[in-house]
Design a protein around this motif. Sequence first.
Motif, PDB file in Angstrom:
ATOM      1  N   ALA A   1      17.413 -27.304   2.844  1.00  0.00           N
ATOM      2  CA  ALA A   1      18.490 -28.294   2.928  1.00  0.00           C
ATOM      3  C   ALA A   1      18.908 -28.796   1.547  1.00  0.00           C
ATOM      4  O   ALA A   1      20.046 -29.229   1.368  1.00  0.00           O
ATOM      5  CB  ALA A   1      18.046 -29.468   3.799  1.00  0.00           C
ATOM      6  N   LEU A   2      18.041 -28.741   0.562  1.00  0.00           N
ATOM      7  CA  LEU A   2      18.394 -29.156  -0.787  1.00  0.00           C
ATOM      8  C   LEU A   2      19.071 -28.045  -1.587  1.00  0.00           C
ATOM      9  O   LEU A   2      19.956 -28.305  -2.392  1.00  0.00           O
ATOM     10  CB  LEU A   2      17.141 -29.612  -1.548  1.00  0.00           C
ATOM     11  CG  LEU A   2      16.560 -30.956  -1.136  1.00  0.00           C
ATOM     12  CD1 LEU A   2      15.217 -31.172  -1.823  1.00  0.00           C
ATOM     13  CD2 LEU A   2      17.511 -32.068  -1.498  1.00  0.00           C
ATOM     14  N   VAL A   8       9.567 -26.560   4.150  1.00  0.00           N
ATOM     15  CA  VAL A   8      10.474 -25.425   3.962  1.00  0.00           C
ATOM     16  C   VAL A   8      11.896 -25.810   4.363  1.00  0.00           C
ATOM     17  O   VAL A   8      12.864 -25.499   3.646  1.00  0.00           O
ATOM     18  CB  VAL A   8       9.982 -24.187   4.749  1.00  0.00           C
ATOM     19  CG1 VAL A   8      11.041 -23.114   4.815  1.00  0.00           C
ATOM     20  CG2 VAL A   8       8.711 -23.649   4.127  1.00  0.00           C
ATOM     21  N   LEU A   9      12.064 -26.486   5.483  1.00  0.00           N
ATOM     22  CA  LEU A   9      13.400 -26.919   5.900  1.00  0.00           C
ATOM     23  C   LEU A   9      14.004 -27.902   4.906  1.00  0.00           C
ATOM     24  O   LEU A   9      15.207 -27.862   4.626  1.00  0.00           O
ATOM     25  CB  LEU A   9      13.344 -27.538   7.297  1.00  0.00           C
ATOM     26  CG  LEU A   9      13.062 -26.575   8.449  1.00  0.00           C
ATOM     27  CD1 LEU A   9      12.960 -27.342   9.770  1.00  0.00           C
ATOM     28  CD2 LEU A   9      14.140 -25.512   8.538  1.00  0.00           C
ATOM     29  N   LEU A  43      -0.809 -29.030  10.012  1.00  0.00           N
ATOM     30  CA  LEU A  43      -0.497 -28.303   8.787  1.00  0.00           C
ATOM     31  C   LEU A  43       0.721 -27.407   8.965  1.00  0.00           C
ATOM     32  O   LEU A  43       1.583 -27.326   8.082  1.00  0.00           O
ATOM     33  CB  LEU A  43      -1.694 -27.475   8.332  1.00  0.00           C
ATOM     34  CG  LEU A  43      -2.891 -28.260   7.792  1.00  0.00           C
ATOM     35  CD1 LEU A  43      -4.047 -27.320   7.497  1.00  0.00           C
ATOM     36  CD2 LEU A  43      -2.485 -29.030   6.555  1.00  0.00           C
ATOM     37  N   LEU A  44       0.820 -26.744  10.105  1.00  0.00           N
ATOM     38  CA  LEU A  44       1.961 -25.879  10.386  1.00  0.00           C
ATOM     39  C   LEU A  44       3.250 -26.697  10.445  1.00  0.00           C
ATOM     40  O   LEU A  44       4.272 -26.316   9.854  1.00  0.00           O
ATOM     41  CB  LEU A  44       1.750 -25.116  11.698  1.00  0.00           C
ATOM     42  CG  LEU A  44       2.919 -24.230  12.134  1.00  0.00           C
ATOM     43  CD1 LEU A  44       3.103 -23.091  11.152  1.00  0.00           C
ATOM     44  CD2 LEU A  44       2.695 -23.725  13.535  1.00  0.00           C
ATOM     45  N   ILE A  45       3.223 -27.825  11.111  1.00  0.00           N
ATOM     46  CA  ILE A  45       4.404 -28.690  11.213  1.00  0.00           C
ATOM     47  C   ILE A  45       4.804 -29.205   9.831  1.00  0.00           C
ATOM     48  O   ILE A  45       5.988 -29.229   9.488  1.00  0.00           O
ATOM     49  CB  ILE A  45       4.145 -29.839  12.202  1.00  0.00           C
ATOM     50  CG1 ILE A  45       4.057 -29.284  13.619  1.00  0.00           C
ATOM     51  CG2 ILE A  45       5.235 -30.893  12.115  1.00  0.00           C
ATOM     52  CD1 ILE A  45       3.624 -30.286  14.663  1.00  0.00           C
ATOM     53  N   MET A  46       3.822 -29.583   9.016  1.00  0.00           N
ATOM     54  CA  MET A  46       4.118 -30.065   7.664  1.00  0.00           C
ATOM     55  C   MET A  46       4.754 -28.962   6.816  1.00  0.00           C
ATOM     56  O   MET A  46       5.702 -29.208   6.073  1.00  0.00           O
ATOM     57  CB  MET A  46       2.846 -30.584   6.991  1.00  0.00           C
ATOM     58  CG  MET A  46       2.373 -31.920   7.548  1.00  0.00           C
ATOM     59  SD  MET A  46       0.760 -32.452   6.958  1.00  0.00           S
ATOM     60  CE  MET A  46       0.931 -32.397   5.213  1.00  0.00           C
ATOM     61  N   ARG A  47       4.242 -27.753   6.928  1.00  0.00           N
ATOM     62  CA  ARG A  47       4.816 -26.635   6.160  1.00  0.00           C
ATOM     63  C   ARG A  47       6.245 -26.345   6.592  1.00  0.00           C
ATOM     64  O   ARG A  47       7.114 -26.069   5.758  1.00  0.00           O
ATOM     65  CB  ARG A  47       3.945 -25.397   6.327  1.00  0.00           C
ATOM     66  CG  ARG A  47       2.647 -25.501   5.575  1.00  0.00           C
ATOM     67  CD  ARG A  47       1.794 -24.282   5.740  1.00  0.00           C
ATOM     68  NE  ARG A  47       0.537 -24.460   5.020  1.00  0.00           N
ATOM     69  CZ  ARG A  47      -0.607 -23.975   5.411  1.00  0.00           C
ATOM     70  NH1 ARG A  47      -0.677 -23.248   6.509  1.00  0.00           N
ATOM     71  NH2 ARG A  47      -1.694 -24.186   4.696  1.00  0.00           N
ATOM     72  N   ILE A  48       6.499 -26.379   7.886  1.00  0.00           N
ATOM     73  CA  ILE A  48       7.849 -26.137   8.384  1.00  0.00           C
ATOM     74  C   ILE A  48       8.807 -27.212   7.883  1.00  0.00           C
ATOM     75  O   ILE A  48       9.926 -26.914   7.442  1.00  0.00           O
ATOM     76  CB  ILE A  48       7.851 -26.063   9.932  1.00  0.00           C
ATOM     77  CG1 ILE A  48       7.154 -24.777  10.392  1.00  0.00           C
ATOM     78  CG2 ILE A  48       9.263 -26.132  10.488  1.00  0.00           C
ATOM     79  CD1 ILE A  48       6.924 -24.690  11.880  1.00  0.00           C
ATOM     80  N   VAL A  49       8.384 -28.465   7.911  1.00  0.00           N
ATOM     81  CA  VAL A  49       9.230 -29.566   7.430  1.00  0.00           C
ATOM     82  C   VAL A  49       9.519 -29.412   5.942  1.00  0.00           C
ATOM     83  O   VAL A  49      10.658 -29.618   5.499  1.00  0.00           O
ATOM     84  CB  VAL A  49       8.577 -30.924   7.737  1.00  0.00           C
ATOM     85  CG1 VAL A  49       9.260 -32.054   6.999  1.00  0.00           C
ATOM     86  CG2 VAL A  49       8.582 -31.188   9.229  1.00  0.00           C
TER      87      VAL A  49
END
Length: 122
Positions: A40-41, A35-36, A27-33
Amino acid sequence: MTSDDHPELSGYEPLDAGRPLRSPRTLLIMRIVVVLGLVALIVPGILTSVQVATTTAANACSVATARYYPGAVDFDARFELSGPGGFGWQCYAIDLNERETYVVPLGIIPSAPRAPSTEMPV
């Protein structure tokens, strides 16, 4: 139907709300991805808008300075929160003694200056 008939279903409980679907690390990795991805958009659009506004303000200020202060040696277009023309881009002419003279407000979104109207009012 017993679990012996379908071994892939052994241990399955349909409404097991006590156990999360994904681990906290996933879940933490998914949230970071996410947000990044959003950064980036959004950031390139903001940077492009600021660059276009800066260039347009400089060009409009150059034309206004040449028209209203032909003796000026330089000009300065800058964004001010509370300048002489209010909130937005302001144009200043710079003379030989490096004094700044306010020329015109360029607005929040600067645009090319319009030619003066040559029509007679009725």
